[in-house]
Design a protein around this motif. Structure first.
Motif, mmCIF file in Angstrom:
data_model
loop_
_atom_site.group_PDB
_atom_site.id
_atom_site.type_symbol
_atom_site.label_atom_id
_atom_site.label_comp_id
_atom_site.label_asym_id
_atom_site.label_seq_id
_atom_site.Cartn_x
_atom_site.Cartn_y
_atom_site.Cartn_z
ATOM 1 N N VAL A 1 2.154 5.079 6.365
ATOM 2 C CA VAL A 1 1.479 3.914 6.081
ATOM 3 C C VAL A 1 -0.066 3.776 6.153
ATOM 4 N N LEU A 2 -0.415 4.178 7.687
ATOM 5 C CA LEU A 2 -1.585 4.166 8.253
ATOM 6 C C LEU A 2 -2.515 5.301 7.376
ATOM 7 N N LYS A 3 -1.813 6.408 7.356
ATOM 8 C CA LYS A 3 -2.656 7.459 6.600
ATOM 9 C C LYS A 3 -2.826 7.105 5.036
ATOM 10 N N ALA A 4 -2.005 6.514 4.358
ATOM 11 C CA ALA A 4 -2.118 6.257 3.181
ATOM 12 C C ALA A 4 -3.338 5.259 3.075
ATOM 13 N N VAL A 5 -3.035 4.188 3.787
ATOM 14 C CA VAL A 5 -4.206 2.875 3.657
ATOM 15 C C VAL A 5 -5.475 3.542 3.887
ATOM 16 N N HIS A 6 -5.731 4.386 4.834
ATOM 17 C CA HIS A 6 -6.969 4.993 5.049
ATOM 18 C C HIS A 6 -7.417 5.675 3.795
ATOM 19 N N ASP A 7 -6.333 6.566 3.109
ATOM 20 C CA ASP A 7 -6.901 7.151 2.041
ATOM 21 C C ASP A 7 -7.228 6.384 0.932
ATOM 22 N N LEU A 8 -6.518 5.037 1.023
ATOM 23 C CA LEU A 8 -6.831 4.316 -0.504
ATOM 24 C C LEU A 8 -8.251 3.586 -0.025
ATOM 25 N N ALA A 9 -8.417 3.314 1.188
ATOM 26 C CA ALA A 9 -9.486 2.644 1.640
ATOM 27 C C ALA A 9 -11.000 3.467 1.445
ATOM 28 N N ASN A 10 -10.876 4.471 1.704
ATOM 29 C CA ASN A 10 -11.752 5.899 1.523
ATOM 30 C C ASN A 10 -12.101 5.949 0.004
ATOM 31 N N ILE B 1 3.829 -4.107 5.442
ATOM 32 C CA ILE B 1 3.797 -3.048 4.355
ATOM 33 C C ILE B 1 4.832 -1.946 4.788
ATOM 34 N N ALA B 2 4.954 -1.522 5.944
ATOM 35 C CA ALA B 2 5.870 -0.461 6.494
ATOM 36 C C ALA B 2 7.349 -1.322 6.441
ATOM 37 N N SER B 3 7.435 -2.558 6.815
ATOM 38 C CA SER B 3 8.802 -3.036 6.863
ATOM 39 C C SER B 3 9.557 -3.244 5.088
ATOM 40 N N SER B 4 8.454 -3.706 4.323
ATOM 41 C CA SER B 4 8.997 -4.148 3.000
ATOM 42 C C SER B 4 8.985 -2.783 2.271
ATOM 43 N N THR B 5 8.190 -1.796 2.389
ATOM 44 C CA THR B 5 8.372 -0.304 1.808
ATOM 45 C C THR B 5 9.286 0.485 2.104
ATOM 46 N N GLY B 6 9.534 0.581 3.545
ATOM 47 C CA GLY B 6 10.500 1.672 4.108
ATOM 48 C C GLY B 6 9.831 2.504 4.797
ATOM 49 N N GLY C 1 7.142 6.836 -5.693
ATOM 50 C CA GLY C 1 8.192 7.227 -4.580
ATOM 51 C C GLY C 1 7.078 7.720 -3.215
ATOM 52 N N LYS C 2 5.832 7.784 -3.615
ATOM 53 C CA LYS C 2 4.727 8.160 -2.642
ATOM 54 C C LYS C 2 4.142 7.097 -2.042
ATOM 55 N N PRO C 3 3.666 7.073 -0.602
ATOM 56 C CA PRO C 3 3.181 6.090 -0.078
ATOM 57 C C PRO C 3 2.005 5.387 -0.791
ATOM 58 N N HIS C 4 1.072 6.149 -1.127
ATOM 59 C CA HIS C 4 -0.172 5.703 -1.880
ATOM 60 C C HIS C 4 0.305 4.625 -3.066
ATOM 61 N N ALA C 5 0.949 5.204 -3.915
ATOM 62 C CA ALA C 5 1.619 4.366 -5.004
ATOM 63 C C ALA C 5 2.402 3.179 -4.664
ATOM 64 N N ARG C 6 3.287 3.217 -3.747
ATOM 65 C CA ARG C 6 4.161 2.275 -3.306
ATOM 66 C C ARG C 6 3.210 1.265 -2.738
ATOM 67 N N ILE C 7 2.419 1.356 -2.019
ATOM 68 C CA ILE C 7 1.495 0.469 -1.149
ATOM 69 C C ILE C 7 0.679 -0.359 -2.127
ATOM 70 N N LEU C 8 0.062 0.381 -3.268
ATOM 71 C CA LEU C 8 -0.598 -0.212 -4.375
ATOM 72 C C LEU C 8 0.237 -1.201 -5.351
ATOM 73 N N TYR C 9 1.435 -0.997 -5.437
ATOM 74 C CA TYR C 9 2.286 -1.550 -6.237
ATOM 75 C C TYR C 9 2.710 -2.790 -5.438
ATOM 76 N N THR C 10 2.929 -2.466 -4.169
ATOM 77 C CA THR C 10 3.290 -3.827 -3.256
ATOM 78 C C THR C 10 2.160 -4.803 -3.160
ATOM 79 N N LEU C 11 1.007 -4.087 -2.947
ATOM 80 C CA LEU C 11 -0.191 -5.128 -2.708
ATOM 81 C C LEU C 11 -0.615 -5.759 -4.461
ATOM 82 N N HIS C 12 -0.326 -5.300 -5.244
ATOM 83 C CA HIS C 12 -0.501 -5.901 -6.781
ATOM 84 C C HIS C 12 0.688 -7.078 -7.019
ATOM 85 N N ASP C 13 1.810 -6.902 -6.292
ATOM 86 C CA ASP C 13 2.929 -7.815 -6.391
ATOM 87 C C ASP C 13 2.465 -8.892 -5.661
#
Length: 225
Positions: free
Chosen positions: A193-202, A182-187, A160-172
């Motif tokens: 989304v921007l914060k989580a993407v930067h965290d994942l990129a780091n 990403i924002a429109s598909s995950t809600g 239910g958190k942005p980081h995991a949901r973004i990773l799941y979406t990218l894997h799909d």
């Protein structure tokens, strides 16, 4: 009186008459010249008056045109002022709404980060408890048990958190997608989304292009075909 004397007298009278006529002629000529001069002066004054009148009329028309132009410019300036005031009020309203939205997103991010930290704390606590229990039994920690705990937490909590949901979406999707998609598909809110993407990129889990705003996985964490 003799005829000769009468003739002389008549001649003298005639001379006097001629002189009188000449004087009157000269007088009339002088008066005529004065009249012509007066007429010419009157005509010149009339012409000058007409020119002055035309000049006054032109000045009046010019002043009237300038007044009309000034009134038009004043009306345009008032309209522009009203337009500027309206735009300023709209900008202030939009600014207030934007600030409120940013504050709401910030508060939501803080809340989500606190929840993530709480869950990570629980993971650490579970790990310590599991390790302590295994040590009490003089056994090694079973990695499969610990992995099962992590999987359960990821599936039930972190999904239910942005980081995991973004990773799941990218894997799909298995391809790069934009941050907006990403924002429109995950809600998830765009700021989150921007914060989580930067965290994942780091963390070198994704690549993020600031120009195209596309996000792409750098490694297949789930190892799915």
């Amino acid at each position: 009186m003799t005829d000769r004397e009468k003739l002389i007298e008549q001649i003298d009278d005639f001379k006097s008459t001629v002189v009188t006529l000449i004087d009157e002629r000269d007088k009339l000529q002088s008066e005529g010249e004065e009249l012509r001069t007066a007429k010419r002066e009157a005509e010149e004054k009339s012409w000058a008056a007409e020119e002055k009148l035309k000049e006054i009329e032109n000045d009046f028309q010019k002043t009237k045109d300038e007044k009309d132009n000034a009134e038009t410019e004043l009306a345009m300036a008032k309209a522009e002022l009203e337009s500027v005031k309206t735009r300023a009020e709209e900008a202030e309203s939009s600014k207030t709404e934007a600030v409120d939205a940013i504050r709401a997103e910030r508060d939501e991010l803080k809340k989500e980060m606190q929840e993530i930290n709480d869950q990570l704390g629980r993971v650490s606590e579970l790990y310590r408890e599991a390790s302590a229990e295994k040590e009490a039994l003089a056994e090694k920690v079973d990695v499969s048990d610990l992995l099962a705990i992590y999987i359960t937490l990821i599936e039930t909590v972190f999904f239910g958190k942005p980081h995991a949901r973004i990773l799941y979406t990218l894997h799909d999707v298995k391809t790069a997608i934009t941050r907006k998609n990403i924002a429109s598909s995950t809600g998830i809110m765009p700021a989150a989304v921007l914060k989580a993407v930067h965290d994942l990129a780091n963390a070198d889990l994704v690549k993020y292009d600031d120009v195209t705003q596309e996000v792409e996985l750098t490694k297949d964490i789930l190892r799915r075909g």
